[in-house]
Design a protein around this motif. Sequence first.
Motif, mmCIF file in Angstrom:
data_model
loop_
_atom_site.group_PDB
_atom_site.id
_atom_site.type_symbol
_atom_site.label_atom_id
_atom_site.label_comp_id
_atom_site.label_asym_id
_atom_site.label_seq_id
_atom_site.Cartn_x
_atom_site.Cartn_y
_atom_site.Cartn_z
ATOM 1 N N GLU A 44 -57.461 7.605 10.228
ATOM 2 C CA GLU A 44 -58.968 7.801 9.105
ATOM 3 C C GLU A 44 -59.228 7.100 8.011
ATOM 4 O O GLU A 44 -60.217 7.092 7.384
ATOM 5 N N GLY A 48 -64.032 6.135 7.879
ATOM 6 C CA GLY A 48 -63.556 7.578 7.917
ATOM 7 C C GLY A 48 -64.639 8.266 8.360
ATOM 8 O O GLY A 48 -64.308 9.556 8.501
ATOM 9 N N TRP A 49 -64.948 7.804 10.027
ATOM 10 C CA TRP A 49 -65.646 8.239 10.465
ATOM 11 C C TRP A 49 -64.370 9.560 11.594
ATOM 12 O O TRP A 49 -64.816 10.359 12.485
ATOM 13 N N THR A 51 -62.128 11.942 11.886
ATOM 14 C CA THR A 51 -61.209 12.312 10.627
ATOM 15 C C THR A 51 -60.097 12.979 12.300
ATOM 16 O O THR A 51 -60.513 12.765 13.061
ATOM 17 N N GLN A 52 -59.106 13.100 11.521
ATOM 18 C CA GLN A 52 -58.255 14.313 12.606
ATOM 19 C C GLN A 52 -58.388 15.101 13.395
ATOM 20 O O GLN A 52 -58.331 15.084 14.366
ATOM 21 N N GLU A 53 -59.735 15.921 12.581
ATOM 22 C CA GLU A 53 -60.193 17.218 13.833
ATOM 23 C C GLU A 53 -60.790 15.673 15.286
ATOM 24 O O GLU A 53 -60.163 15.729 16.293
ATOM 25 N N ASN A 54 -61.387 14.836 14.616
ATOM 26 C CA ASN A 54 -62.249 13.871 16.354
ATOM 27 C C ASN A 54 -61.306 13.745 16.741
ATOM 28 O O ASN A 54 -61.021 12.812 17.984
ATOM 29 N N TYR A 211 -69.733 13.117 15.600
ATOM 30 C CA TYR A 211 -70.437 13.312 14.563
ATOM 31 C C TYR A 211 -71.907 11.993 15.252
ATOM 32 O O TYR A 211 -72.970 11.655 14.116
ATOM 33 N N GLN A 245 -68.969 16.587 5.954
ATOM 34 C CA GLN A 245 -68.130 15.448 5.465
ATOM 35 C C GLN A 245 -69.177 14.187 4.698
ATOM 36 O O GLN A 245 -70.122 13.805 5.242
#
Length: 348
Positions: A44, A48-49, A51-54, A211, A245
């Motif tokens: 991450e 920056g794209w 993210t931990q979720e993705n 995203y 975000q």
Amino acid sequence: MTAHNPIVQAFVKLGGFIQDFCESHNSGANTTNANFKEVLARAEQQNGWFTQENVLHSLGQWAHLLTEDNMATWLSQYAFEKGKNVKVVGIVMAGNIPLVGFHDFICVLLSGNKVQAKLSSNDTVLLPYLAEQLIRFEASLKDSIQFVEGKFDHYDAVIATGSNNTSRYFEYYFGKKPNIIRKNRNAVAVLTGKETKEELIALGEDIFRYYGLGCRNVSKIYVPKDYDFDLLFKTLFEYKDIVNQHKYANNYDYNKAVYLMSEFKILDNGFLVLKEDESFASPIASLFYEHYNSLDEIKGELQERQEDIQCIVSKGLMASEISFGQTQKPQLQDYADGVDTMKFLLQL
């Protein structure tokens, strides 16, 4: 190749390793693998794209796929030669979504060949870590995996993923070797106005996951002439937090401003801009739409433009369609651009 093959078993063990990490991480358990957790944080920081979720979503999909049953079903379609000449396959990886080149990586190793991977500068953390774990499960793979920063050394074939622009360079440099060169593609959805709320919520997953940066993300919708966007906007409001975000928010503000200054007619719900456009590739935080007169008409148009389309989300329109909410959940046999990577590799 049977499920008892040591390389298959190594990937099955890797799937279990990923599954254990995802479960412990999501539950907040203290048993979470600290090294793996640090890898997520570094990924991450680098991009920056990611993210931990993705990243966890991507990992969760791979944990689901890398099971003994899934691998056996997939590999049963192919004839694997014993004692075939081992080839070195260069993979030029994209970096738009987490682990986007992992399927090519798996295919090369399972086909009995060696990987020489050139990572995207946006994604240099995740795959090398998973490769380390794979080698831990099957030490013989150490000689079959190489990551390179500059030009490929000796190589026999290439799989390269990029844009329409980079594909020209790929064809110039790699055209004399057996190759798979991938260009820009996008996913589209065909709506009829009869979709349920649940289906439209699922469509939001196809639009917003990662995203919208993946080639399997829906970047354009086709709607009937009298389509009422009200229900779609109300339903997609479930995803409103995406604008928190900052990179996404910056793109939303920029693209909205450009459209307004150009006096384009747009629809806007505070985090997504809808613009009528014939193109497939909409910018981040934007979704293109186009009206159609009949389903037969749009079916014919999509078939004519299939070279630009990665997948089609619809319900009852065509045999190759994908259900709402499933574009970022491809199966092992779902090859990018419809080109059977494993078949290509086995024929080298």
